[in-house]
Structures are given as C-alpha cells and as structure tokens.
Design an enzyme around this catalytic site. Structure first.
Site, PDB file in Angstrom:
ATOM      1  N   ARG A  62      22.537  13.374 -15.936  1.00 23.54           N
ATOM      2  CA  ARG A  62      21.753  14.193 -16.966  1.00 23.54           C
ATOM      3  C   ARG A  62      19.896  13.130 -16.883  1.00 23.54           C
ATOM      4  O   ARG A  62      18.917  14.209 -16.636  1.00 23.54           O
ATOM      5  CB  ARG A  62      22.174  13.582 -18.108  1.00 23.54           C
ATOM      6  CG  ARG A  62      21.223  14.723 -19.128  1.00 23.54           C
ATOM      7  CD  ARG A  62      22.645  15.639 -20.425  1.00 23.54           C
ATOM      8  NE  ARG A  62      23.171  15.954 -19.101  1.00 23.54           N
ATOM      9  CZ  ARG A  62      24.382  15.210 -19.776  1.00 23.54           C
ATOM     10  NH1 ARG A  62      25.192  14.530 -20.772  1.00 23.54           N
ATOM     11  NH2 ARG A  62      25.875  16.418 -19.114  1.00 23.54           N
ATOM     12  N   HIS A  73      16.681  15.276 -16.181  1.00 22.98           N
ATOM     13  CA  HIS A  73      15.492  14.260 -16.697  1.00 22.98           C
ATOM     14  C   HIS A  73      14.074  13.723 -16.346  1.00 22.98           C
ATOM     15  O   HIS A  73      13.117  14.342 -16.673  1.00 22.98           O
ATOM     16  CB  HIS A  73      15.833  14.362 -17.892  1.00 22.98           C
ATOM     17  CG  HIS A  73      16.190  14.931 -19.771  1.00 22.98           C
ATOM     18  ND1 HIS A  73      16.657  14.478 -20.492  1.00 22.98           N
ATOM     19  CD2 HIS A  73      17.673  15.620 -18.896  1.00 22.98           C
ATOM     20  CE1 HIS A  73      17.509  15.078 -20.876  1.00 22.98           C
ATOM     21  NE2 HIS A  73      18.100  16.038 -20.235  1.00 22.98           N
ATOM     22  N   VAL A  78      10.315  16.717 -15.167  1.00 20.60           N
ATOM     23  CA  VAL A  78       9.467  16.447 -15.502  1.00 20.60           C
ATOM     24  C   VAL A  78       8.336  15.559 -14.930  1.00 20.60           C
ATOM     25  O   VAL A  78       9.210  14.329 -14.325  1.00 20.60           O
ATOM     26  CB  VAL A  78       9.458  15.487 -17.081  1.00 20.60           C
ATOM     27  CG1 VAL A  78       7.869  14.878 -17.455  1.00 20.60           C
ATOM     28  CG2 VAL A  78      10.365  16.405 -18.112  1.00 20.60           C
ATOM     29  N   ASP A 101      10.417  11.220 -10.162  1.00 20.81           N
ATOM     30  CA  ASP A 101       9.115   9.943  -9.624  1.00 20.81           C
ATOM     31  C   ASP A 101       9.780   8.349 -10.291  1.00 20.81           C
ATOM     32  O   ASP A 101       9.244   7.923 -10.475  1.00 20.81           O
ATOM     33  CB  ASP A 101       7.986  10.716  -9.921  1.00 20.81           C
ATOM     34  CG  ASP A 101       7.828  10.837 -11.135  1.00 20.81           C
ATOM     35  OD1 ASP A 101       9.000  11.161 -12.094  1.00 20.81           O
ATOM     36  OD2 ASP A 101       6.609  10.900 -11.255  1.00 20.81           O
ATOM     37  N   GLU A 140       8.586   9.756 -21.614  1.00 18.19           N
ATOM     38  CA  GLU A 140       9.427  10.249 -21.940  1.00 18.19           C
ATOM     39  C   GLU A 140      10.065   9.516 -22.774  1.00 18.19           C
ATOM     40  O   GLU A 140      11.383  10.814 -23.613  1.00 18.19           O
ATOM     41  CB  GLU A 140       9.999  10.781 -19.774  1.00 18.19           C
ATOM     42  CG  GLU A 140       8.479  11.292 -19.280  1.00 18.19           C
ATOM     43  CD  GLU A 140       8.926  11.816 -18.068  1.00 18.19           C
ATOM     44  OE1 GLU A 140      10.112  12.123 -17.773  1.00 18.19           O
ATOM     45  OE2 GLU A 140       7.959  11.301 -17.252  1.00 18.19           O
ATOM     46  N   ASN A 184      14.803  12.439 -25.201  1.00 16.47           N
ATOM     47  CA  ASN A 184      15.283  11.769 -24.331  1.00 16.47           C
ATOM     48  C   ASN A 184      16.062  10.687 -25.137  1.00 16.47           C
ATOM     49  O   ASN A 184      16.956   9.838 -24.422  1.00 16.47           O
ATOM     50  CB  ASN A 184      15.110  11.401 -23.117  1.00 16.47           C
ATOM     51  CG  ASN A 184      14.037  12.480 -22.434  1.00 16.47           C
ATOM     52  OD1 ASN A 184      15.375  13.688 -22.006  1.00 16.47           O
ATOM     53  ND2 ASN A 184      13.012  12.075 -21.487  1.00 16.47           N
ATOM     54  N   PRO A 202      14.630  22.091 -21.445  1.00 15.30           N
ATOM     55  CA  PRO A 202      14.756  23.044 -22.283  1.00 15.30           C
ATOM     56  C   PRO A 202      15.977  22.761 -23.276  1.00 15.30           C
ATOM     57  O   PRO A 202      16.478  21.512 -22.750  1.00 15.30           O
ATOM     58  CB  PRO A 202      15.708  24.134 -20.965  1.00 15.30           C
ATOM     59  CG  PRO A 202      16.104  23.716 -19.827  1.00 15.30           C
ATOM     60  CD  PRO A 202      15.180  22.263 -19.527  1.00 15.30           C
ATOM     61  N   HIS A 214      26.937  20.394 -17.776  1.00 12.27           N
ATOM     62  CA  HIS A 214      27.573  19.702 -19.590  1.00 12.27           C
ATOM     63  C   HIS A 214      28.611  19.684 -18.853  1.00 12.27           C
ATOM     64  O   HIS A 214      30.108  19.891 -20.397  1.00 12.27           O
ATOM     65  CB  HIS A 214      27.011  21.235 -20.000  1.00 12.27           C
ATOM     66  CG  HIS A 214      25.531  21.222 -20.517  1.00 12.27           C
ATOM     67  ND1 HIS A 214      25.188  22.133 -21.479  1.00 12.27           N
ATOM     68  CD2 HIS A 214      24.729  20.507 -20.648  1.00 12.27           C
ATOM     69  CE1 HIS A 214      23.418  21.895 -21.789  1.00 12.27           C
ATOM     70  NE2 HIS A 214      23.540  21.335 -21.495  1.00 12.27           N
ATOM     71  N   THR A 215      29.420  19.647 -18.071  1.00  8.95           N
ATOM     72  CA  THR A 215      30.853  19.789 -18.203  1.00  8.95           C
ATOM     73  C   THR A 215      31.210  18.123 -18.712  1.00  8.95           C
ATOM     74  O   THR A 215      32.341  18.078 -18.661  1.00  8.95           O
ATOM     75  CB  THR A 215      31.371  19.654 -16.499  1.00  8.95           C
ATOM     76  OG1 THR A 215      32.481  19.921 -16.268  1.00  8.95           O
ATOM     77  CG2 THR A 215      30.556  19.243 -15.554  1.00  8.95           C
ATOM     78  N   SER A 221      37.884  19.620 -20.756  1.00  6.25           N
ATOM     79  CA  SER A 221      37.644  18.395 -19.469  1.00  6.25           C
ATOM     80  C   SER A 221      36.641  17.604 -19.710  1.00  6.25           C
ATOM     81  O   SER A 221      35.541  17.515 -18.893  1.00  6.25           O
ATOM     82  CB  SER A 221      38.121  18.754 -18.346  1.00  6.25           C
ATOM     83  OG  SER A 221      37.610  19.913 -18.217  1.00  6.25           O
ATOM     84  N   ASP A 270      34.109  19.731 -13.656  1.00  6.26           N
ATOM     85  CA  ASP A 270      34.741  20.029 -13.144  1.00  6.26           C
ATOM     86  C   ASP A 270      34.553  21.821 -13.491  1.00  6.26           C
ATOM     87  O   ASP A 270      33.478  22.494 -14.166  1.00  6.26           O
ATOM     88  CB  ASP A 270      36.246  20.291 -13.332  1.00  6.26           C
ATOM     89  CG  ASP A 270      36.994  20.165 -14.868  1.00  6.26           C
ATOM     90  OD1 ASP A 270      35.812  20.538 -15.424  1.00  6.26           O
ATOM     91  OD2 ASP A 270      37.771  20.348 -14.998  1.00  6.26           O
TER      92      ASP A 270
END
Length: 330
Positions: free
Chosen positions: A65, A69, A73, A77, A91, A97, A166, A196-197, A252, A257
């Site tokens: 993630r 993120h 933004v 970098d 950030e 965050n 988002p 999001h798995t 899971s 997956d």
C-alpha cells in the site's frame, strides 16, 4: 498444480507479453538499472521484506500500500517516506496514511544496508517499488520485473493527499475519474482495487456502513447481514479505540489472490469503494471475471503495478538519492 484451459493460458501469456513490452519501451526506467552499480540491491530488499514478514506477516500489506500511496501523490518519488518538519506536515502524517501505513522500518533497514555497500546509489523510491513487488510475491501473487532508476523527491505535503488518494467512501464514478487522472483505464482501476486482497482496515474507515449509512442511522442494506454482524462484534458502536482493525478481505486476508472479488460478489466488500464496483455493469463484469479467473487477475495486477510504478517518476539529474529515506539531503 494449477490447471488452466488453453484459452486461459493464452490470456495470461498475452497479459505478461504486454507487461514485458511496456517495460521494454519505457525509456525512463530500466530493468536491471543497478546491475553494474549495486547488483545486490534486489536481494537485500527482498531479504529485509522476508525478515519482516516472518516477524509479522501483516507488514507486507503495508509495504504494498505504501507504493500505491507514494505513486499517487507527486508520483513514485519516495515522498511518502519523508518525516514532518516543524514547518510542514508530511504525507505520512496525513489522515489517509497515519496510522494505516506501516513498514517504514523495513525501508529504513534496507536503505541502511544498501548505503553500507553502495553509498549514494539506490533511491528510496526504488526500494519502495522493490519491496511492494516482494510483498506481493511472498503472499502468493505473481512476481514481476521492476524497472528502476527513480530518484527521490524533496517535498512531502499532507495537504496534497486530498484529490490524489481515493477515500473508502468513493463511488464507482469518482474512482474511475480519479484513476483516469493518473492515466488508468476503468478496468485497471478494478484490477488495482484488488490490492485490498491483503491487509487490514481501522474500524473508523467503514463504521458508517454499520451504524449510520448515508446519515440514516441504519446499517448499509447492501452488506451481507452475517458479515455485518461479525463486523459489529469486532467494531462495537461508540468504541473510542482508534486501533481496532479488521481484515479487508475476510475469506483470505493474508494471500494475494482473487478472493477479494469473490467477497465483493457475496456482498462482503468492506468499503463503500469496494461494493460500488457492483453498481456499474462494466465494473461488475470485471469483478466477476476476476473472481472466475484468478491467475488472469494475478497477471493483470502485476502489469498494473508496473504501470503504476512509472507515474511521474524523477530520473536522470532530477531530485536526489537520499542518504536517509526520512529526510532530504542537507
């Protein structure tokens, strides 16, 4: 051993061919960028990710993630790694965050080792990109080559989060528009939503769906009742503990997956931004296809991650190679 029909195999190989083509034509970043200057870079990063995973397997979701993120933004970098200063909130300390992102110490450890063997060579932004790939692979996703050569930015502003990341309350139109601004198709948006798995969410990010959906004081009627009841046990109404968390993909939660899409089809998408994918015919069809063709989704996810890793990168003499990922060079 996973068996696939010739048709499915053709789809997977076609997607992988597209990945390789995209990597070969992208002139700014290169596969094997550190081959002659720091050949151990990917080994060292993977070793640090693996050590962290053994200690606490949930950290890899944070690393994956973190790359997302970072890239959404200011581009990829390493700006998400910078600490706040007395005059500016970075950030990492924004509402989006903190405390949801984690794994910064993994990046720090990899950077320290790399500085010891290849001083001033490997960017923090590239370490994040490598760590995200390793996190996907170690949890069962498909590995992929990471084009490198990113340089580190010198600015990080919490105020730039809004409009670039988002929130979990977005509907499908808002998600499509935001991803389009970053150069992604609607299908790629659905593919990347599959991130999001793995991982977890704080109760505060979705509790409105349990207790006050759209200001009604009621439960979101689109939630599977049994799933909602389980969430209410884990996230009691009025509880002030901001550290309460639940898995984002209940079927899971530790495996990269297509279970995320299976859960959405069963009305077990945790966020409004997950369930909303069923409200549009095109995205609903993509959810169904991803649920039915898990290997195909894995390949598409790898391709989308490679594309995401090229967002607004700094290369050449732009930016810098930070000595410490948390602060800009003196």
């Amino acid at each position: 051993m996973i068996k696939m029909s010739p048709r499915k195999l053709t789809r997977v190989f076609t997607i992988l061919a597209v990945v390789l083509f995209c990597q070969s034509v992208h002139s700014q970043l290169q596969i094997g960028f550190y081959r002659d200057t720091c050949s151990l870079v990917e080994f060292i990063v993977k070793e640090e990710v693996t050590k962290a995973f053994i200690k606490e397997n949930g950290v890899v979701a944070g690393l994956m993630r973190m790359h997302f993120h970072d890239c959404f933004v200011r581009g990829c970098d390493g700006s998400v790694l910078l600490d706040s200063t007395p005059s500016s909130t970075a950030e990492k300390d924004s509402f989006a965050n903190n405390p949801s992102l984690r794994g910064y110490e993994v990046i720090d450890n990899a950077k320290a080792r790399l500085e010891a063997v290849c001083k001033g060579v490997v960017s923090c932004a590239d370490i994040v990109a490598f760590a995200a790939r390793d996190s996907i692979e170690i949890t069962g996703g498909l590995g992929y080559d990471v084009p490198a050569g990113r340089r580190d930015g010198r600015t990080s502003l919490a105020s730039e989060i809004i409009g670039n990341l988002p929130p979990p309350t977005f509907n499908v139109s808002q998600l499509t528009q935001m991803f389009a601004k970053k150069g992604f198709t609607q299908e790629e948006m659905v593919t990347l939503s599959g991130g999001h798995t793995i991982g977890r969410s704080h109760c505060t990010s979705f509790s409105n769906r349990l207790y006050n959906f759209s200001g009604t004081g009621m439960q979101d009627p689109s939630l599977d009742p049994r799933y909602a009841a389980m969430l209410k046990q884990q996230c009691p109404q009025g509880n002030k503990d901001t550290n309460l968390v639940v898995p984002m993909n209940p079927s899971s939660p530790s495996i990269t997956d297509a279970g995320y899409y299976v859960d959405i089809l069963a009305n077990r998408g945790l966020f409004t931004s997950d369930h909303t994918l069923l409200t549009n015919p095109a995205t609903a069809n993509q959810v169904t296809q991803n649920a039915r063709n898990p290997m195909q989704w894995r390949a598409k996810f790898g391709a989308a991650m490679v594309k995401m890793g090229q967002l607004e990168v700094l290369t050449g003499t732009a930016g810098e190679i930070r000595a410490n990922c948390r602060v800009i060079n003196g």
